[in-house]
Design an enzyme around this catalytic site. Sequence first.
Site, PDB file in Angstrom:
ATOM      1  N   HIS A 129       0.825  -1.219   0.000  1.00 24.75           N
ATOM      2  CA  HIS A 129       0.000   0.000   0.000  1.00 24.75           C
ATOM      3  C   HIS A 129       0.856   1.264   0.000  1.00 24.75           C
ATOM      4  O   HIS A 129       2.050   1.222   0.257  1.00 24.75           O
ATOM      5  CB  HIS A 129      -0.965   0.000   1.183  1.00 24.75           C
ATOM      6  CG  HIS A 129      -0.300   0.003   2.531  1.00 24.75           C
ATOM      7  ND1 HIS A 129       0.201   1.151   3.113  1.00 24.75           N
ATOM      8  CD2 HIS A 129      -0.064  -1.004   3.402  1.00 24.75           C
ATOM      9  CE1 HIS A 129       0.720   0.843   4.298  1.00 24.75           C
ATOM     10  NE2 HIS A 129       0.575  -0.461   4.492  1.00 24.75           N
ATOM     11  N   CYS A 145       3.007  -5.154   6.590  1.00 28.07           N
ATOM     12  CA  CYS A 145       2.645  -4.673   5.264  1.00 28.07           C
ATOM     13  C   CYS A 145       3.880  -4.116   4.540  1.00 28.07           C
ATOM     14  O   CYS A 145       4.882  -3.788   5.161  1.00 28.07           O
ATOM     15  CB  CYS A 145       1.579  -3.580   5.358  1.00 28.07           C
ATOM     16  SG  CYS A 145      -0.061  -4.210   5.765  1.00 28.07           S
TER      17      CYS A 145
END
Length: 170
Positions: A129, A145
Site C-alpha cells: 500500500h 505490510c
Amino acid sequence: MSLRIAVALAATFGAYLLITTEAQARPDLVDFQGNYSPGTIVVKTNERHLYLVLDPSHAVRYPVGVGKAGKQWAGVTRIDGKYRNPAWSPPAEVKHDKPSIPDVIPGGSPRNPMGVAAMTLAGGQYAIHGTNVPNSVGGFVSYGCIRMLNADISDLYQRVSVGTTVVVSR
C-alpha cells in the site's frame, strides 16, 4: 525578518520538499537475476526494495518500508484485491498496541495509513500500500505490510492485476 515570516517561509519550503520528493518518486529500471516469471513481484525485506520482474534480466525497483523487528514474514502469496483510497480498520494487534486508534479511518484521510491505494495479499492481513508518511519508506516500520510512496503504489497498481504472484524474502 520577523519570526512569523521566517516560520511561514520554513513551512512553505518544507511543504515544497515534501511535494517535490513525492512528485519525483520514480521506479528504477535495474538488472535483476532470479528464477521468477515476468510480472512477479519480489520483495527483498532486508534490502527494503520491491521488484516487479520484467524479464529474466530486468526489473522495476521501488523503495519500500517493511515489517519492523518481530513483524517480518516471508513466503509466496498473490494479490487478491486492488483498492483506490481504501478505508482502513486496524487489525487486532495494532488496536491492542494503540488502543486509541479509531476503529475505521476513512479513505482519503491524511491519517489513513493506506495512502492512495492498496493491494491486499491472500492468506493474511497484509497489503502492499501507499503511505501518507513518505519518510517511513525505506525503514523497518510496519506490522508486516509493504509500504510504498503514493506515486510508486500508483505506478505499480497500474502495472499488475489481481492474481499477481508476490514473493517476500528476507
